[in-house]
Design a protein around this motif. Structure first.
Motif, PDB file in Angstrom:
ATOM      1  N   LEU A   7       0.831  -1.198   0.000  1.00 28.20           N
ATOM      2  CA  LEU A   7       0.000   0.000   0.000  1.00 28.20           C
ATOM      3  C   LEU A   7       0.868   1.251   0.000  1.00 28.20           C
ATOM      4  O   LEU A   7       1.781   1.399   0.814  1.00 28.20           O
ATOM      5  CB  LEU A   7      -0.913   0.002   1.225  1.00 28.20           C
ATOM      6  CG  LEU A   7      -1.885   1.179   1.354  1.00 28.20           C
ATOM      7  CD1 LEU A   7      -2.864   1.209   0.188  1.00 28.20           C
ATOM      8  CD2 LEU A   7      -2.645   1.095   2.666  1.00 28.20           C
ATOM      9  N   ASP A   8       0.579   2.161  -0.913  1.00 30.33           N
ATOM     10  CA  ASP A   8       1.277   3.443  -0.995  1.00 30.33           C
ATOM     11  C   ASP A   8       0.676   4.381   0.049  1.00 30.33           C
ATOM     12  O   ASP A   8      -0.508   4.733  -0.021  1.00 30.33           O
ATOM     13  CB  ASP A   8       1.119   4.016  -2.399  1.00 30.33           C
ATOM     14  CG  ASP A   8       1.873   5.325  -2.601  1.00 30.33           C
ATOM     15  OD1 ASP A   8       2.407   5.869  -1.610  1.00 30.33           O
ATOM     16  OD2 ASP A   8       1.922   5.807  -3.738  1.00 30.33           O
ATOM     17  N   LEU A   9       1.488   4.778   1.028  1.00 27.69           N
ATOM     18  CA  LEU A   9       0.996   5.640   2.100  1.00 27.69           C
ATOM     19  C   LEU A   9       0.462   6.961   1.556  1.00 27.69           C
ATOM     20  O   LEU A   9      -0.443   7.565   2.135  1.00 27.69           O
ATOM     21  CB  LEU A   9       2.124   5.900   3.104  1.00 27.69           C
ATOM     22  CG  LEU A   9       1.758   6.672   4.372  1.00 27.69           C
ATOM     23  CD1 LEU A   9       0.701   5.930   5.170  1.00 27.69           C
ATOM     24  CD2 LEU A   9       2.998   6.901   5.231  1.00 27.69           C
ATOM     25  N   ASN A  10       0.993   7.411   0.417  1.00 23.46           N
ATOM     26  CA  ASN A  10       0.510   8.656  -0.173  1.00 23.46           C
ATOM     27  C   ASN A  10      -0.979   8.584  -0.517  1.00 23.46           C
ATOM     28  O   ASN A  10      -1.677   9.597  -0.504  1.00 23.46           O
ATOM     29  CB  ASN A  10       1.307   8.989  -1.440  1.00 23.46           C
ATOM     30  CG  ASN A  10       2.734   9.406  -1.115  1.00 23.46           C
ATOM     31  OD1 ASN A  10       2.961  10.161  -0.181  1.00 23.46           O
ATOM     32  ND2 ASN A  10       3.684   8.900  -1.873  1.00 23.46           N
ATOM     33  N   LEU A  11      -1.459   7.364  -0.822  1.00 30.40           N
ATOM     34  CA  LEU A  11      -2.877   7.218  -1.148  1.00 30.40           C
ATOM     35  C   LEU A  11      -3.760   7.530   0.055  1.00 30.40           C
ATOM     36  O   LEU A  11      -4.850   8.082  -0.089  1.00 30.40           O
ATOM     37  CB  LEU A  11      -3.159   5.801  -1.652  1.00 30.40           C
ATOM     38  CG  LEU A  11      -2.587   5.427  -3.023  1.00 30.40           C
ATOM     39  CD1 LEU A  11      -2.928   3.997  -3.372  1.00 30.40           C
ATOM     40  CD2 LEU A  11      -3.105   6.377  -4.107  1.00 30.40           C
ATOM     41  N   VAL A  12      -3.286   7.184   1.250  1.00 24.55           N
ATOM     42  CA  VAL A  12      -4.047   7.498   2.457  1.00 24.55           C
ATOM     43  C   VAL A  12      -4.133   9.005   2.643  1.00 24.55           C
ATOM     44  O   VAL A  12      -5.180   9.550   2.992  1.00 24.55           O
ATOM     45  CB  VAL A  12      -3.411   6.825   3.694  1.00 24.55           C
ATOM     46  CG1 VAL A  12      -4.218   7.156   4.947  1.00 24.55           C
ATOM     47  CG2 VAL A  12      -3.314   5.325   3.504  1.00 24.55           C
ATOM     48  N   VAL A  13      -3.033   9.698   2.387  1.00 28.74           N
ATOM     49  CA  VAL A  13      -3.003  11.163   2.514  1.00 28.74           C
ATOM     50  C   VAL A  13      -3.962  11.802   1.518  1.00 28.74           C
ATOM     51  O   VAL A  13      -4.724  12.716   1.855  1.00 28.74           O
ATOM     52  CB  VAL A  13      -1.568  11.684   2.313  1.00 28.74           C
ATOM     53  CG1 VAL A  13      -1.540  13.209   2.364  1.00 28.74           C
ATOM     54  CG2 VAL A  13      -0.633  11.099   3.364  1.00 28.74           C
ATOM     55  N   VAL A  14      -3.948  11.299   0.274  1.00 27.45           N
ATOM     56  CA  VAL A  14      -4.850  11.834  -0.744  1.00 27.45           C
ATOM     57  C   VAL A  14      -6.301  11.530  -0.388  1.00 27.45           C
ATOM     58  O   VAL A  14      -7.183  12.384  -0.520  1.00 27.45           O
ATOM     59  CB  VAL A  14      -4.502  11.261  -2.128  1.00 27.45           C
ATOM     60  CG1 VAL A  14      -5.538  11.718  -3.170  1.00 27.45           C
ATOM     61  CG2 VAL A  14      -3.106  11.696  -2.551  1.00 27.45           C
ATOM     62  N   LEU A  15      -6.549  10.308   0.083  1.00 31.13           N
ATOM     63  CA  LEU A  15      -7.908   9.945   0.469  1.00 31.13           C
ATOM     64  C   LEU A  15      -8.421  10.857   1.571  1.00 31.13           C
ATOM     65  O   LEU A  15      -9.577  11.315   1.528  1.00 31.13           O
ATOM     66  CB  LEU A  15      -7.940   8.484   0.924  1.00 31.13           C
ATOM     67  CG  LEU A  15      -9.294   7.951   1.426  1.00 31.13           C
ATOM     68  CD1 LEU A  15     -10.364   8.076   0.350  1.00 31.13           C
ATOM     69  CD2 LEU A  15      -9.153   6.506   1.891  1.00 31.13           C
ATOM     70  N   ASP A  16      -7.583  11.150   2.539  1.00 32.47           N
ATOM     71  CA  ASP A  16      -7.984  12.041   3.636  1.00 32.47           C
ATOM     72  C   ASP A  16      -8.354  13.418   3.084  1.00 32.47           C
ATOM     73  O   ASP A  16      -9.365  14.007   3.491  1.00 32.47           O
ATOM     74  CB  ASP A  16      -6.833  12.161   4.640  1.00 32.47           C
ATOM     75  CG  ASP A  16      -7.161  13.084   5.802  1.00 32.47           C
ATOM     76  OD1 ASP A  16      -8.124  12.799   6.530  1.00 32.47           O
ATOM     77  OD2 ASP A  16      -6.449  14.093   5.973  1.00 32.47           O
ATOM     78  N   MET A  78      -4.628   8.920   9.993  1.00 34.69           N
ATOM     79  CA  MET A  78      -3.748  10.073   9.795  1.00 34.69           C
ATOM     80  C   MET A  78      -3.108  10.513  11.109  1.00 34.69           C
ATOM     81  O   MET A  78      -1.941  10.904  11.139  1.00 34.69           O
ATOM     82  CB  MET A  78      -4.534  11.229   9.174  1.00 34.69           C
ATOM     83  CG  MET A  78      -4.935  10.990   7.722  1.00 34.69           C
ATOM     84  SD  MET A  78      -3.499  10.766   6.631  1.00 34.69           S
ATOM     85  CE  MET A  78      -2.753  12.401   6.749  1.00 34.69           C
ATOM     86  N   VAL A  79      -3.886  10.432  12.193  1.00 35.40           N
ATOM     87  CA  VAL A  79      -3.314  10.761  13.500  1.00 35.40           C
ATOM     88  C   VAL A  79      -2.148   9.841  13.821  1.00 35.40           C
ATOM     89  O   VAL A  79      -1.077  10.271  14.263  1.00 35.40           O
ATOM     90  CB  VAL A  79      -4.399  10.660  14.601  1.00 35.40           C
ATOM     91  CG1 VAL A  79      -3.768  10.726  15.990  1.00 35.40           C
ATOM     92  CG2 VAL A  79      -5.423  11.772  14.444  1.00 35.40           C
ATOM     93  N   GLU A  80      -2.346   8.541  13.570  1.00 35.97           N
ATOM     94  CA  GLU A  80      -1.285   7.577  13.886  1.00 35.97           C
ATOM     95  C   GLU A  80      -0.092   7.718  12.964  1.00 35.97           C
ATOM     96  O   GLU A  80       1.051   7.541  13.381  1.00 35.97           O
ATOM     97  CB  GLU A  80      -1.844   6.149  13.825  1.00 35.97           C
ATOM     98  CG  GLU A  80      -2.851   5.846  14.907  1.00 35.97           C
ATOM     99  CD  GLU A  80      -2.345   6.269  16.277  1.00 35.97           C
ATOM    100  OE1 GLU A  80      -1.207   5.919  16.650  1.00 35.97           O
ATOM    101  OE2 GLU A  80      -3.077   6.983  16.981  1.00 35.97           O
ATOM    102  N   VAL A  81      -0.323   8.049  11.691  1.00 36.41           N
ATOM    103  CA  VAL A  81       0.788   8.275  10.767  1.00 36.41           C
ATOM    104  C   VAL A  81       1.652   9.424  11.258  1.00 36.41           C
ATOM    105  O   VAL A  81       2.890   9.334  11.313  1.00 36.41           O
ATOM    106  CB  VAL A  81       0.267   8.557   9.344  1.00 36.41           C
ATOM    107  CG1 VAL A  81       1.388   9.103   8.460  1.00 36.41           C
ATOM    108  CG2 VAL A  81      -0.310   7.293   8.724  1.00 36.41           C
ATOM    109  N   HIS A  82       0.986  10.524  11.627  1.00 37.82           N
ATOM    110  CA  HIS A  82       1.749  11.668  12.159  1.00 37.82           C
ATOM    111  C   HIS A  82       2.514  11.273  13.417  1.00 37.82           C
ATOM    112  O   HIS A  82       3.674  11.654  13.604  1.00 37.82           O
ATOM    113  CB  HIS A  82       0.803  12.835  12.470  1.00 37.82           C
ATOM    114  CG  HIS A  82       0.319  13.559  11.262  1.00 37.82           C
ATOM    115  ND1 HIS A  82       1.160  14.196  10.386  1.00 37.82           N
ATOM    116  CD2 HIS A  82      -0.939  13.739  10.771  1.00 37.82           C
ATOM    117  CE1 HIS A  82       0.456  14.764   9.417  1.00 37.82           C
ATOM    118  NE2 HIS A  82      -0.818  14.494   9.626  1.00 37.82           N
TER     119      HIS A  82
END
Length: 308
Positions: A7-16, A78-82
């Motif tokens: 999974l590309d983490l950037n996709l989570v950022v874009v989804l958010d 996103m909270v956990e990624v940060h």
């Protein structure tokens, strides 16, 4: 099942960003991507999640029901990624810009917020702290601990993880000073049986120290009203024939202002010990270790005052 290793983490950022903005151009501005790049990411997300996510509605877009259902989980992610990328091998409080997330009851926040912020302003001027209330559930879960740096809760209530004790208080009975059941500042067991109680709740089925204390005295309270936390209790009791139980510091803060009496009773007061709890996986985080030390310093001010 999706292989998260691919999974590309950037996709989570874009989804958010897409869930928040519901617009490709604005989402791109939010994450620093061009509109075509966001469109490409949305296409990949649609394939990955097997849902269109955004659909045309007039001149704009609206979220699908599935996309709406994803919003809380993506926000938590996103909270956990940060938080993961904020964990550094060293921590310098004078230069750090980290934001800490602390969960606590209304009572703890009323006592601890001011001394803690004063300490942080002096010792770590560029950090910030966000407070939220305790989860109104039966028990604080390991997932709750993962979502926050520190959860401050009473000991003996089944909170998992690591912990460090902070400060203590005891529960006292408050009643309107004009309550006819008072006799020389005291309430008898008979009166406590007969009076209706303002009950503090922290979840639909969670018991409290007060519940245990009354049960040990063989009192089944007649509940007048349930309130979340402790701080509403004095305001619910004043000018009523009801009775309530709160930490002594809260009682003394509001007794004169609200015309309340801290009533003596035959019930042995239960002791409340507040502690900082955190997930074991965060024990190696030097910033968290530092934060716990500052919470203890602030707690000393709560317990003993500014002359410590």
């Amino acid at each position: 099942m999706t292989d998260v290793r691919k999974l590309d983490l950037n996709l989570v950022v874009v989804l958010d960003a897409l869930l928040a903005e519901r617009n490709l151009t604005r989402a791109g501005e939010l994450v620093g991507m061009t509109q075509p790049a966001v469109s490409g990411a949305l296409s990949r997300l649609r394939d990955l999640l097997d849902d269109p996510l955004l659909v045309r509605e007039g001149r704009g877009f609206t979220l699908t029901p599935f996309a709406e259902s994803l919003m809380p989980a993506v926000a938590d992610c996103m909270v956990e990624v940060h938080r993961v990328f904020e964990v550094l091998p060293e921590f310098d409080p004078m230069t750090s810009t980290r934001t800490f997330l602390v969960s606590a009851s209304d009572y703890v926040l009323s006592e601890l917020t001011s001394p803690l912020l004063s300490i942080l302003q002096r010792e770590a001027p560029h950090t910030s702290i966000e407070f939220d209330g305790l989860p109104m559930e039966d028990i604080v879960s390991p997932v709750d601990l993962l979502r926050r740096d520190i959860t401050i809760a009473a000991t003996g209530r089944g909170v998992p993880g690591k912990r460090a004790s902070l400060f203590s208080d005891r529960f006292v009975c408050v009643v309107d000073a004009a309550n006819p059941a008072l006799r020389d500042g005291a309430l008898s067991l008979t009166a406590l049986h007969g009076l209706r109680h303002v009950r503090s709740v922290f979840g639909p089925h969670a018991s409290t120290h007060i519940d245990d204390m009354l049960s040990a005295a063989e009192i089944t309270p007649r509940v007048a009203v349930n309130v979340e936390g402790f701080m509403q209790v004095p305001f619910a009791v004043t000018k009523t024939p009801w009775v309530g139980w709160v930490p002594e510091r809260t009682a003394r803060r509001y007794a004169d202002q609200l015309g309340l009496t801290i009533a003596r009773t035959e019930i042995a007061p239960s002791v409340l010990v507040e502690a900082a709890h955190w997930h074991p996986s965060k024990s190696s985080d030097p910033a968290l270790t530092w934060l716990v030390s500052q919470l203890r310093a602030a707690s000393e001010l709560v317990e003993f005052g500014a002359d410590v």
